[in-house]
Design a protein around this motif. Structure first.
Motif, PDB file in Angstrom:
ATOM      1  N   THR A   1       2.830   9.776  24.438  1.00 49.26           N
ATOM      2  CA  THR A   1       3.295   8.391  24.541  1.00 49.26           C
ATOM      3  C   THR A   1       4.742   8.254  24.066  1.00 49.26           C
ATOM      4  O   THR A   1       5.574   7.618  24.716  1.00 49.26           O
ATOM      5  N   LEU A   2       5.044   8.858  22.923  1.00 53.72           N
ATOM      6  CA  LEU A   2       6.396   8.745  22.370  1.00 53.72           C
ATOM      7  C   LEU A   2       7.426   9.413  23.276  1.00 53.72           C
ATOM      8  O   LEU A   2       8.524   8.869  23.478  1.00 53.72           O
ATOM      9  N   SER A   3       7.091  10.574  23.799  1.00 56.51           N
ATOM     10  CA  SER A   3       8.054  11.277  24.655  1.00 56.51           C
ATOM     11  C   SER A   3       8.283  10.529  25.969  1.00 56.51           C
ATOM     12  O   SER A   3       9.420  10.467  26.466  1.00 56.51           O
ATOM     13  N   ILE A   4       7.242   9.938  26.536  1.00 52.88           N
ATOM     14  CA  ILE A   4       7.398   9.158  27.767  1.00 52.88           C
ATOM     15  C   ILE A   4       8.211   7.890  27.492  1.00 52.88           C
ATOM     16  O   ILE A   4       9.084   7.504  28.289  1.00 52.88           O
ATOM     17  N   THR A   5       7.952   7.246  26.367  1.00 57.52           N
ATOM     18  CA  THR A   5       8.717   6.060  25.989  1.00 57.52           C
ATOM     19  C   THR A   5      10.200   6.399  25.867  1.00 57.52           C
ATOM     20  O   THR A   5      11.063   5.636  26.327  1.00 57.52           O
ATOM     21  N   PHE A   6      10.493   7.540  25.261  1.00 57.81           N
ATOM     22  CA  PHE A   6      11.886   7.982  25.146  1.00 57.81           C
ATOM     23  C   PHE A   6      12.477   8.273  26.519  1.00 57.81           C
ATOM     24  O   PHE A   6      13.624   7.921  26.802  1.00 57.81           O
ATOM     25  N   GLN A   7      11.694   8.895  27.374  1.00 53.38           N
ATOM     26  CA  GLN A   7      12.162   9.223  28.725  1.00 53.38           C
ATOM     27  C   GLN A   7      12.507   7.968  29.525  1.00 53.38           C
ATOM     28  O   GLN A   7      13.440   7.974  30.341  1.00 53.38           O
ATOM     29  N   TYR A   8      11.773   6.890  29.288  1.00 55.18           N
ATOM     30  CA  TYR A   8      12.026   5.639  29.994  1.00 55.18           C
ATOM     31  C   TYR A   8      13.218   4.867  29.409  1.00 55.18           C
ATOM     32  O   TYR A   8      13.557   3.787  29.887  1.00 55.18           O
ATOM     33  N   GLY A   9      13.824   5.415  28.349  1.00 56.37           N
ATOM     34  CA  GLY A   9      15.015   4.790  27.789  1.00 56.37           C
ATOM     35  C   GLY A   9      14.755   3.809  26.662  1.00 56.37           C
ATOM     36  O   GLY A   9      15.632   3.003  26.324  1.00 56.37           O
TER      37      GLY A   9
ATOM     38  N   ALA B   1      14.258   4.433  23.337  1.00 53.06           N
ATOM     39  CA  ALA B   1      14.306   5.228  22.103  1.00 53.06           C
ATOM     40  C   ALA B   1      14.198   4.363  20.858  1.00 53.06           C
ATOM     41  O   ALA B   1      13.615   4.769  19.844  1.00 53.06           O
ATOM     42  N   LYS B   2      14.763   3.136  20.919  1.00 54.86           N
ATOM     43  CA  LYS B   2      14.741   2.265  19.747  1.00 54.86           C
ATOM     44  C   LYS B   2      13.326   1.804  19.391  1.00 54.86           C
ATOM     45  O   LYS B   2      13.081   1.353  18.267  1.00 54.86           O
ATOM     46  N   TRP B   3      12.401   1.885  20.355  1.00 51.29           N
ATOM     47  CA  TRP B   3      11.030   1.460  20.098  1.00 51.29           C
ATOM     48  C   TRP B   3      10.154   2.569  19.511  1.00 51.29           C
ATOM     49  O   TRP B   3       9.029   2.305  19.070  1.00 51.29           O
ATOM     50  N   ILE B   4      10.676   3.781  19.496  1.00 55.93           N
ATOM     51  CA  ILE B   4       9.883   4.917  18.997  1.00 55.93           C
ATOM     52  C   ILE B   4       9.413   4.701  17.550  1.00 55.93           C
ATOM     53  O   ILE B   4       8.225   4.881  17.248  1.00 55.93           O
ATOM     54  N   PRO B   5      10.298   4.332  16.608  1.00 55.98           N
ATOM     55  CA  PRO B   5       9.821   4.116  15.230  1.00 55.98           C
ATOM     56  C   PRO B   5       8.726   3.054  15.129  1.00 55.98           C
ATOM     57  O   PRO B   5       7.825   3.163  14.289  1.00 55.98           O
ATOM     58  N   VAL B   6       8.805   2.036  15.980  1.00 57.09           N
ATOM     59  CA  VAL B   6       7.772   0.988  15.969  1.00 57.09           C
ATOM     60  C   VAL B   6       6.434   1.559  16.421  1.00 57.09           C
ATOM     61  O   VAL B   6       5.396   1.339  15.779  1.00 57.09           O
TER      62      VAL B   6
ATOM     63  N   GLU C   1      13.185  16.873  25.450  1.00 55.76           N
ATOM     64  CA  GLU C   1      14.273  15.954  25.111  1.00 55.76           C
ATOM     65  C   GLU C   1      13.921  15.087  23.901  1.00 55.76           C
ATOM     66  O   GLU C   1      14.765  14.838  23.029  1.00 55.76           O
ATOM     67  N   TYR C   2      12.674  14.650  23.851  1.00 57.09           N
ATOM     68  CA  TYR C   2      12.216  13.844  22.719  1.00 57.09           C
ATOM     69  C   TYR C   2      12.305  14.630  21.414  1.00 57.09           C
ATOM     70  O   TYR C   2      12.820  14.132  20.401  1.00 57.09           O
ATOM     71  N   ASN C   3      11.830  15.875  21.428  1.00 57.15           N
ATOM     72  CA  ASN C   3      11.855  16.703  20.221  1.00 57.15           C
ATOM     73  C   ASN C   3      13.277  17.017  19.780  1.00 57.15           C
ATOM     74  O   ASN C   3      13.564  17.088  18.579  1.00 57.15           O
ATOM     75  N   TYR C   4      14.161  17.195  20.737  1.00 57.71           N
ATOM     76  CA  TYR C   4      15.545  17.499  20.359  1.00 57.71           C
ATOM     77  C   TYR C   4      16.219  16.259  19.770  1.00 57.71           C
ATOM     78  O   TYR C   4      16.924  16.350  18.761  1.00 57.71           O
ATOM     79  N   TYR C   5      15.991  15.109  20.380  1.00 55.28           N
ATOM     80  CA  TYR C   5      16.662  13.887  19.934  1.00 55.28           C
ATOM     81  C   TYR C   5      16.209  13.474  18.538  1.00 55.28           C
ATOM     82  O   TYR C   5      17.025  13.090  17.694  1.00 55.28           O
ATOM     83  N   PHE C   6      14.911  13.555  18.271  1.00 54.72           N
ATOM     84  CA  PHE C   6      14.386  13.059  17.001  1.00 54.72           C
ATOM     85  C   PHE C   6      14.238  14.136  15.927  1.00 54.72           C
ATOM     86  O   PHE C   6      14.321  13.841  14.736  1.00 54.72           O
ATOM     87  N   PHE C   7      13.999  15.377  16.328  1.00 48.40           N
ATOM     88  CA  PHE C   7      13.730  16.428  15.337  1.00 48.40           C
ATOM     89  C   PHE C   7      14.704  17.599  15.417  1.00 48.40           C
ATOM     90  O   PHE C   7      14.543  18.581  14.692  1.00 48.40           O
ATOM     91  N   LYS C   8      15.694  17.496  16.309  1.00 48.94           N
ATOM     92  CA  LYS C   8      16.711  18.538  16.463  1.00 48.94           C
ATOM     93  C   LYS C   8      16.097  19.900  16.786  1.00 48.94           C
ATOM     94  O   LYS C   8      16.626  20.940  16.374  1.00 48.94           O
ATOM     95  N   GLN C   9      14.996  19.886  17.507  1.00 50.06           N
ATOM     96  CA  GLN C   9      14.340  21.133  17.897  1.00 50.06           C
ATOM     97  C   GLN C   9      14.784  21.522  19.302  1.00 50.06           C
ATOM     98  O   GLN C   9      14.489  20.825  20.276  1.00 50.06           O
ATOM     99  N   GLU C  10      15.493  22.626  19.381  1.00 51.42           N
ATOM    100  CA  GLU C  10      15.943  23.126  20.677  1.00 51.42           C
ATOM    101  C   GLU C  10      14.751  23.628  21.486  1.00 51.42           C
ATOM    102  O   GLU C  10      13.810  24.193  20.929  1.00 51.42           O
ATOM    103  N   PRO C  11      14.782  23.440  22.822  1.00 52.28           N
ATOM    104  CA  PRO C  11      13.721  24.022  23.653  1.00 52.28           C
ATOM    105  C   PRO C  11      13.716  25.542  23.522  1.00 52.28           C
ATOM    106  O   PRO C  11      14.774  26.175  23.478  1.00 52.28           O
ATOM    107  N   THR C  12      12.539  26.118  23.436  1.00 55.19           N
ATOM    108  CA  THR C  12      12.403  27.571  23.328  1.00 55.19           C
ATOM    109  C   THR C  12      11.367  28.060  24.335  1.00 55.19           C
ATOM    110  O   THR C  12      10.656  27.264  24.949  1.00 55.19           O
ATOM    111  N   GLY C  13      11.275  29.350  24.479  1.00 53.87           N
ATOM    112  CA  GLY C  13      10.294  29.927  25.389  1.00 53.87           C
ATOM    113  C   GLY C  13      10.801  29.987  26.810  1.00 53.87           C
ATOM    114  O   GLY C  13      11.940  29.612  27.126  1.00 53.87           O
TER     115      GLY C  13
END
Length: 463
Positions: free
Chosen positions: A41-49, A51-56, A175-187
């Motif tokens: 849910t959080l990643s899709i919400t971020f994808q739809y633009g 991002a400010k609603w994620i903390p809520v 993209e969600y993990n990188y934006y909020f947790f600074k986790q680069e895609p791996t694998g």
């Protein structure tokens, strides 16, 4: 993809409406419907633009727990008797809260508060269940809802397997993990190494359905099997299962195979073995023995070298994943030996992982011990052992829904031993919330019998 945020938000307001109407059991709607799809849910919400609603959206789960707990405390009319588990968990909560204020570690107050929430919020979930009136919860109904979740998850998995594509590639997971947790895609698939098994072929995919990762998905099958066993086991230990139960069980087997989590796969069979032993199902025990013998022969003589090597390297801990776990464990154990009182909140687990300064990790037990010390870790382990012992003891003495809950909790606790040692288990929000809520509810049930020397069993209407 918008259906996931819609379900998440709708279940929140449905639960909130129930709490307003004093129907506190409505919180289980949110647990079961929303928490499995939390990260999706959080990643899709971020994808739809949005991002400010994620903390809520992230705060929904804590808001509901705090409202439910406050409501239950306000409406508490019976005298509350503290069980040993209650006292130990309050000690755990107070100790970790103290570590927020102590000048230990490199992190500031905000990061320590985040680590404290990650480490100890489950205790509030436990006391929410602890204050519930068991008579107002239809255990069988919610157990069926849990089974329905794994059936729907298996349907999504079928799509993933058929297309050989992770759902997370469509949801904006990386993209969600990188934006909020600074986790680069791996694998090899642009997500993380968790979504593949390098020892099989060219990085064989393992799938997560709509869960946060394959490890949580696999662990969710353990929860589902525990609930299934309790739901369809009669009071004479006879099994009477309907088509829904058969479908749910088949879905758990399908899910555990394609999630390819070694820890949960071991837990899956350990759980079934424990159930057979507890209920005296010798036929199941013999079948499991035969299955493992047949599997060993098949692996030794008939499978290809990639799969055989994967199994052997797993057993002797020579593959990179297992070695990584061992190195993390040794690092954490060394820290606990050198600093038995802990090195401060945030130094192990998600907070430290985000900065790359993690000490230990890869184990819920080590994450606790590194941060808050051996004594706090000992309390956590003691609570776990007490819950196993008490649920085993009372399973044979209770009746109806109380018996179902006791058996389900016993199997959950046994089944989650391996994931507890090998992963940050409390970060699996859906599983953590369900297990600790049911733990609190179970302690409430047995507490009412504490002064009765002999139990004739719960009343028949509890069935």
């Amino acid at each position: 993809m918008f259906v996931f945020p819609v379900i998440y938000i709708a279940s929140f307001f449905a639960a909130l409406k129930g709490l307003v109407k004093q129907k506190t059991e409505a919180i289980l709607i949110f647990f079961i419907c929303a928490l499995p799809i939390y990260t999706t849910t959080l990643s899709i919400t971020f994808q739809y633009g949005f991002a400010k609603w994620i903390p809520v959206l992230q705060s929904f789960k804590e808001i509901l727990i705090l409202i439910a707990l406050s409501t239950l405390l306000y409406n508490l009319k019976r005298k509350f008797h503290f069980h040993l588990v209650d006292k130990l968990l309050l000690f755990f909560f107070a100790s970790t809260l103290l570590y927020v204020l102590l000048p230990l570690g490199q992190f500031g107050l905000f990061d320590k508060l985040l680590a404290f929430k990650s480490l100890s919020f489950f205790i509030l979930v436990y006391f929410t269940g602890r204050l519930f009136d068991p008579q107002k919860i239809f255990i069988a109904k919610y157990f069926r809802f849990i089974c329905a979740v794994i059936i729907v998850a298996a349907a999504v998995l079928l799509f993933e397997v058929f297309t050989y594509q992770h759902l997370q590639t469509y949801t904006g997971y990386a993209e969600y993990n990188y934006y909020f947790f600074k986790q680069e895609p791996t694998g090899n698939y642009g997500l993380s190494w968790t979504f593949e098994v390098n020892q099989i072929g060219q990085g064989a995919k393992r799938f997560a359905s709509f869960f946060s990762n394959p490890l949580e998905f696999a662990a969710a099958t353990v929860l589902s099997v525990s609930v299934l066993a309790a739901l369809y086991t009669r009071e004479n230990n006879k099994i009477k299962v309907d088509n829904f139960g058969i479908l749910a069980l088949a879905c758990t087997a399908f899910a555990i195979f394609f999630a390819l989590s070694r820890a949960s796969l071991v837990s899956y069979f350990l759980l079934i073995y424990a159930y057979a032993f507890i209920t005296g199902k010798r036929t199941i025990i013999r079948f499991i023995h035969f299955f493992f013998l047949a599997a060993a022969v098949y692996i030794l003589f008939f499978v290809n070298e990639d799969i055989r090597g994967f199994v052997i390297s797993t057993l002797n801990f020579s593959n990179l994943s297992s070695l990584g776990h061992i190195l993390e464990w040794l690092d954490g154990i060394q820290s606990m030996v050198q600093n038995p009182l802990g090195i401060g909140l945030g130094e192990s687990g998600r907070v430290a992982g985000a900065t790359g300064d993690n000490v230990g990790g890869e184990s819920q037990l080590i994450i606790i011990g590194v941060q808050a010390g051996i004594l706090v870790l000992g309390v956590y382990i003691a609570v776990y052992i007490i819950l196993i012992r008490q649920s085993f003891r009372w399973f044979r003495r209770l009746k109806g829904r109380e018996r179902k809950l006791s058996l389900a909790l016993l199997l959950m606790k046994i089944g989650f031993i391996v994931p507890l040692v090998t992963a940050n288990f409390e970060s699996y929000i859906y599983l953590s919330y369900m297990v600790w809520f049911f733990s609190g509810l179970f302690i409430t049930i047995i507490s009412k019998y504490r002064e009765i020397p002999q139990i004739t069993g719960a009343q028949d209407q509890l069935a």
